[in-house]
Design a protein around this motif. Sequence first.
Motif, mmCIF file in Angstrom:
data_model
loop_
_atom_site.group_PDB
_atom_site.id
_atom_site.type_symbol
_atom_site.label_atom_id
_atom_site.label_comp_id
_atom_site.label_asym_id
_atom_site.label_seq_id
_atom_site.Cartn_x
_atom_site.Cartn_y
_atom_site.Cartn_z
ATOM 1 N N THR A 93 -16.808 -7.665 -84.088
ATOM 2 C CA THR A 93 -17.516 -8.653 -84.896
ATOM 3 C C THR A 93 -17.943 -9.854 -84.072
ATOM 4 O O THR A 93 -17.343 -10.156 -83.036
ATOM 5 N N ASP A 94 -18.984 -10.524 -84.549
ATOM 6 C CA ASP A 94 -19.323 -11.808 -83.936
ATOM 7 C C ASP A 94 -18.862 -12.949 -84.848
ATOM 8 O O ASP A 94 -19.214 -14.095 -84.658
ATOM 9 N N LYS A 95 -18.038 -12.611 -85.849
ATOM 10 C CA LYS A 95 -17.437 -13.595 -86.757
ATOM 11 C C LYS A 95 -15.911 -13.422 -86.731
ATOM 12 O O LYS A 95 -15.277 -13.212 -87.764
ATOM 13 N N LEU A 96 -15.350 -13.503 -85.547
ATOM 14 C CA LEU A 96 -13.926 -13.207 -85.332
ATOM 15 C C LEU A 96 -13.004 -13.993 -86.256
ATOM 16 O O LEU A 96 -12.129 -13.425 -86.895
ATOM 17 N N ASN A 97 -13.197 -15.302 -86.351
ATOM 18 C CA ASN A 97 -12.295 -16.130 -87.157
ATOM 19 C C ASN A 97 -12.355 -15.765 -88.631
ATOM 20 O O ASN A 97 -11.339 -15.791 -89.320
ATOM 21 N N GLU A 98 -13.542 -15.419 -89.129
ATOM 22 C CA GLU A 98 -13.687 -15.045 -90.536
ATOM 23 C C GLU A 98 -13.034 -13.699 -90.830
ATOM 24 O O GLU A 98 -12.389 -13.525 -91.848
ATOM 25 N N ILE A 99 -13.232 -12.750 -89.954
ATOM 26 C CA ILE A 99 -12.838 -11.366 -90.215
ATOM 27 C C ILE A 99 -11.365 -11.101 -89.915
ATOM 28 O O ILE A 99 -10.693 -10.382 -90.654
ATOM 29 N N LYS A 100 -10.832 -11.693 -88.849
ATOM 30 C CA LYS A 100 -9.510 -11.314 -88.351
ATOM 31 C C LYS A 100 -8.380 -11.474 -89.375
ATOM 32 O O LYS A 100 -7.622 -10.539 -89.618
#
Length: 132
Positions: A93-100
Amino acid sequence: MNYDREAIKTFVQKTLGCGCPEEVFEYIDCQFNIKLNDIVLSHKINIVNRLLIYVIEVNDQSSVKNILPFLVSAGKNERDNLKFNRFRLVLVTDKLNEIKGNAGMIFDSIPKDEKVHLHVVDKKKVPIFSKT
């Protein structure tokens, strides 16, 4: 399609933290754009018929919630049917903080064994596996 064995090996060892011995990497198979029901994995990697890795790109919370239980179950079943040791699901993902965090909570609630692992990886840390 040809694939870059060295890039895959480095990704598995360094990014995913696989502590497998060197000889494990003598056999690597990488398939691209694998369809599982309505979900398309960007890569399915087989390391010496012992480690199965699904790689899929995700960039929104709702898709994680919808696909994670299916992918964990499908990967575990394939691992068991092929008699592999481990299964690793890699969400790129390029939205690591949101997804993790969300993916981790969903993953923790899914029935599985200790040989099923989830990795959420920044898209920038995933090499190009194909050779041109």
